[in-house]
Design a protein around this motif. Sequence first.
Motif, PDB file in Angstrom:
ATOM      1  N   ASN A 278       0.811  -1.216   0.000  1.00  0.00           N
ATOM      2  CA  ASN A 278       0.000   0.000   0.000  1.00  0.00           C
ATOM      3  C   ASN A 278       0.848   1.272   0.000  1.00  0.00           C
ATOM      4  OD1 ASN A 278      -2.248  -1.626   0.087  1.00  0.00           O
ATOM      5  ND2 ASN A 278      -2.468  -1.521   2.311  1.00  0.00           N
ATOM      6  N   ALA A 279       1.948   1.240   0.785  1.00  0.00           N
ATOM      7  CA  ALA A 279       2.783   2.430   0.895  1.00  0.00           C
ATOM      8  C   ALA A 279       3.456   2.756  -0.432  1.00  0.00           C
ATOM      9  CB  ALA A 279       3.828   2.238   1.993  1.00  0.00           C
ATOM     10  N   MET A 280       4.013   1.746  -1.086  1.00  0.00           N
ATOM     11  CA  MET A 280       4.681   1.971  -2.366  1.00  0.00           C
ATOM     12  C   MET A 280       3.692   2.461  -3.423  1.00  0.00           C
ATOM     13  SD  MET A 280       7.519   1.893  -4.090  1.00  0.00           S
ATOM     14  CE  MET A 280       8.713   0.737  -3.392  1.00  0.00           C
ATOM     15  N   THR A 281       2.528   1.820  -3.482  1.00  0.00           N
ATOM     16  CA  THR A 281       1.505   2.222  -4.454  1.00  0.00           C
ATOM     17  C   THR A 281       1.063   3.663  -4.221  1.00  0.00           C
ATOM     18  OG1 THR A 281       0.703  -0.053  -4.631  1.00  0.00           O
ATOM     19  CG2 THR A 281      -0.783   1.680  -5.379  1.00  0.00           C
ATOM     20  N   TYR A 282       0.857   4.012  -2.955  1.00  0.00           N
ATOM     21  CA  TYR A 282       0.423   5.366  -2.614  1.00  0.00           C
ATOM     22  C   TYR A 282       1.499   6.392  -2.968  1.00  0.00           C
ATOM     23  CZ  TYR A 282      -1.289   9.318   0.165  1.00  0.00           C
ATOM     24  OH  TYR A 282      -1.728  10.547   0.567  1.00  0.00           O
ATOM     25  N   LEU A 283       2.771   6.051  -2.708  1.00  0.00           N
ATOM     26  CA  LEU A 283       3.857   6.986  -2.987  1.00  0.00           C
ATOM     27  C   LEU A 283       3.991   7.237  -4.481  1.00  0.00           C
ATOM     28  CD1 LEU A 283       6.150   8.692  -1.879  1.00  0.00           C
ATOM     29  CD2 LEU A 283       7.646   6.694  -2.029  1.00  0.00           C
TER      30      LEU A 283
END
Length: 301
Positions: A278-283
């Motif tokens: 989720n963090a990578m996708t959001y970034l």
Amino acid sequence: MDLRSIKTFRTIVKHKSFQKAAEELAYAQSTITMQMKKLEQELGVLLIERGKNFQLTEAGRLLNAKGEVLLKDYDILQELMADFIHGESGDIRIGVMEPTASYRMPHVLTPFYEKFPKVNVNIQIQSSRALVEMVKKGEIDLAICTAPDEISTLHFSPLFTEDVALLMQNSHPLANRESVRLEDIEDEMILITTAICPFRRNLEKQMIDKGLKPKYRMEISNMLALKHYVELGYGLAAVPIIAASPPPPGTVLKPLQDFQKELTVGLMRNEEKSYTGNAMTYLIDLFYKELKHQDESLQKK
């Protein structure tokens, strides 16, 4: 040694009762007894004195004290792994070129950390050429830089253009003009960055394409430092507008009228690597949203 058995053991110690431990853990009492026998066999030592009154052996007291720390560490590890699996923690390694690293990236990361405070972002500031190699080797996950020179397994998605203008002292003869052409600076002393800098390479190519031969006075490896040397009168410099706005005292920014090719900066990824969490996708989504928004806002000014 099974951590579940240690938890059972500590629950027995808490209640000083096999029966109450079985009730709390929702086990049959026979299961509790079997776990304790197995644990003592594995350790090769008696943990609980056999008798009417509940009493720990010396080994039991040691296991009870150390087992608490062990179980706490295990709980923390489970929580960290769960966060990592769902993209709520871990490390993200990003490579960024200047002036993006200093002038754009801090604002982009603000909403990211509000949503993912447990994620550690590691930022490597390098030249575009170095960042391309770092992405290839897997030393960083993503890069914000210019496009690579050769075709490879890397995927480049444009994000914004970095506009360039000419910085000079207020007292310079060209400072009185509304705009300056590349031919006007052919005989001027130009301050430049290193040969691998995309800003220098872009300026050189456009001047050479027009049959012009630039004259260099000083090479400075850091793009952001150029404006300070201009301020002290060492020469002129073609600099990213975002890095010299407002201009240093005693200097002025002038548009280069025939400077047609501004630098395109984008997101560099390795197509052979999967990007999950989720963090990578959001970034990544944030890069497209925020950097594009910054570019549009600057163009309106």
